[in-house]
Each structure stands twice: as C-alpha cells, then as structure tokens.
Design a protein around this motif. Structure first.
Motif, PDB file in Angstrom:
ATOM      1  N   UNK A  52      40.873  49.822  52.439  1.00  0.00           N
ATOM      2  CA  UNK A  52      40.577  48.407  52.309  1.00  0.00           C
ATOM      3  C   UNK A  52      39.930  48.211  50.946  1.00  0.00           C
ATOM      4  N   UNK A  53      40.624  47.494  50.068  1.00  0.00           N
ATOM      5  CA  UNK A  53      40.187  47.316  48.687  1.00  0.00           C
ATOM      6  C   UNK A  53      39.310  46.084  48.563  1.00  0.00           C
ATOM      7  N   UNK A  54      38.273  46.169  47.715  1.00  0.00           N
ATOM      8  CA  UNK A  54      37.329  45.082  47.481  1.00  0.00           C
ATOM      9  C   UNK A  54      37.236  44.812  45.982  1.00  0.00           C
ATOM     10  N   UNK A  55      37.345  43.535  45.615  1.00  0.00           N
ATOM     11  CA  UNK A  55      37.248  43.150  44.210  1.00  0.00           C
ATOM     12  C   UNK A  55      35.782  43.008  43.814  1.00  0.00           C
ATOM     13  N   UNK A  56      35.480  43.366  42.584  1.00  0.00           N
ATOM     14  CA  UNK A  56      34.135  43.220  42.058  1.00  0.00           C
ATOM     15  C   UNK A  56      33.693  41.762  42.117  1.00  0.00           C
ATOM     16  N   UNK A  57      32.443  41.529  42.466  1.00  0.00           N
ATOM     17  CA  UNK A  57      31.912  40.167  42.499  1.00  0.00           C
ATOM     18  C   UNK A  57      31.785  39.581  41.096  1.00  0.00           C
ATOM     19  N   UNK A  58      31.885  40.410  40.080  1.00  0.00           N
ATOM     20  CA  UNK A  58      31.817  39.947  38.695  1.00  0.00           C
ATOM     21  C   UNK A  58      33.190  39.643  38.115  1.00  0.00           C
ATOM     22  N   UNK A  59      34.249  39.868  38.868  1.00  0.00           N
ATOM     23  CA  UNK A  59      35.602  39.603  38.395  1.00  0.00           C
ATOM     24  C   UNK A  59      35.898  38.115  38.459  1.00  0.00           C
ATOM     25  N   UNK A  60      36.740  37.650  37.541  1.00  0.00           N
ATOM     26  CA  UNK A  60      37.095  36.231  37.569  1.00  0.00           C
ATOM     27  C   UNK A  60      38.226  35.995  38.567  1.00  0.00           C
ATOM     28  N   UNK A  61      38.473  34.740  38.895  1.00  0.00           N
ATOM     29  CA  UNK A  61      39.478  34.399  39.894  1.00  0.00           C
ATOM     30  C   UNK A  61      40.907  34.589  39.402  1.00  0.00           C
ATOM     31  N   UNK A  62      41.095  34.639  38.088  1.00  0.00           N
ATOM     32  CA  UNK A  62      42.438  34.824  37.546  1.00  0.00           C
ATOM     33  C   UNK A  62      42.904  36.270  37.659  1.00  0.00           C
ATOM     34  N   UNK A  63      41.992  37.183  37.933  1.00  0.00           N
ATOM     35  CA  UNK A  63      42.363  38.581  38.079  1.00  0.00           C
ATOM     36  C   UNK A  63      42.675  39.264  36.766  1.00  0.00           C
ATOM     37  N   UNK A  64      42.213  38.687  35.665  1.00  0.00           N
ATOM     38  CA  UNK A  64      42.514  39.240  34.345  1.00  0.00           C
ATOM     39  C   UNK A  64      41.815  40.557  34.068  1.00  0.00           C
ATOM     40  N   UNK A  65      40.589  40.680  34.474  1.00  0.00           N
ATOM     41  CA  UNK A  65      39.816  41.862  34.121  1.00  0.00           C
ATOM     42  C   UNK A  65      38.994  42.331  35.302  1.00  0.00           C
ATOM     43  N   UNK A 104      38.868  53.882  42.898  1.00  0.00           N
ATOM     44  CA  UNK A 104      38.772  52.781  41.945  1.00  0.00           C
ATOM     45  C   UNK A 104      40.141  52.617  41.282  1.00  0.00           C
ATOM     46  N   UNK A 105      40.609  51.368  41.141  1.00  0.00           N
ATOM     47  CA  UNK A 105      41.873  51.126  40.453  1.00  0.00           C
ATOM     48  C   UNK A 105      41.855  49.752  39.774  1.00  0.00           C
ATOM     49  N   UNK A 106      42.778  49.561  38.857  1.00  0.00           N
ATOM     50  CA  UNK A 106      42.949  48.297  38.138  1.00  0.00           C
ATOM     51  C   UNK A 106      43.721  47.352  39.049  1.00  0.00           C
ATOM     52  N   UNK A 107      43.161  46.173  39.317  1.00  0.00           N
ATOM     53  CA  UNK A 107      43.804  45.254  40.254  1.00  0.00           C
ATOM     54  C   UNK A 107      45.126  44.704  39.729  1.00  0.00           C
ATOM     55  N   UNK A 108      45.291  44.649  38.412  1.00  0.00           N
ATOM     56  CA  UNK A 108      46.534  44.113  37.847  1.00  0.00           C
ATOM     57  C   UNK A 108      47.723  45.032  38.132  1.00  0.00           C
ATOM     58  N   UNK A 109      47.444  46.308  38.325  1.00  0.00           N
ATOM     59  CA  UNK A 109      48.510  47.280  38.522  1.00  0.00           C
ATOM     60  C   UNK A 109      48.697  47.669  39.986  1.00  0.00           C
ATOM     61  N   UNK A 110      47.861  47.137  40.855  1.00  0.00           N
ATOM     62  CA  UNK A 110      47.926  47.478  42.275  1.00  0.00           C
ATOM     63  C   UNK A 110      49.222  46.947  42.871  1.00  0.00           C
ATOM     64  N   UNK A 111      49.784  47.523  43.886  1.00  0.00           N
ATOM     65  CA  UNK A 111      49.281  48.695  44.596  1.00  0.00           C
ATOM     66  C   UNK A 111      49.779  50.022  44.032  1.00  0.00           C
TER      67      UNK A 111
END
Length: 80
Positions: A24-37, A51-58
């Motif tokens: 179950x993956x969780x996004x950082x609370x400091x990440x923006x809503x656009x998912x850029x970084x 840990x993985x880069x959300x832009x490249x998931x899954x």
C-alpha cells in the motif's frame, strides 16, 4: 541469501516472493497535487520500507531499506 538469514534473498519470512506481496503506497504530505515531484513509500514485510518515484509507478524501480534506516533518514531530513 542475505547475511544472517536462512532464506533466499527476495523472499519474505513466510517464503513468499517479495514480488507477490501487495504494498500500500503513500504519497508524501509535502508533494503537490499535480504529482510533479513526489515519492511514494510503502511499509513492506520483514521491517522493510520501499520508496519509488510516483511518476514512474507502478513499473518504477524501488529502493528498499530497513525501517530503522528510513527513520534515521527522515530524522536527519527534518533536522536539516
């Protein structure tokens, strides 16, 4: 095999392949809503944090560290 372990590397303590374990993956609370970084993390079996880069998931490659290592990293990042 991992050091100090009697099981093949890449398996959980119950013998399953780590690839067979749903995370179950969780996004950082400091990440923006656009998912850029952003990175995403998941707590896995055997006290592991993935840990993985959300832009490249899954299909992204995953960095896997011990939970204690992740906690030390986060504590250092917070204090910087």
């Amino acid at each position: 095999m991992t050091a100090g372990s009697a099981r093949p590397e890449g398996t959980t303590s119950d013998g399953r392949s780590r690839d067979d374990v749903a995370l179950t993956w969780h996004k950082s609370s400091y990440s923006n809503d656009e998912g850029e970084a952003c990175i995403v993390i998941a707590h896995g079996p055997d006290d592991a944090v993935h840990v993985r880069d959300s832009k490249l998931a899954p299909s992204a490659r995953t960095l896997t560290v011990a939970a204690a290592t992740w906690s030390a990293f986060v504590a250092l990042a917070v204090s910087a």
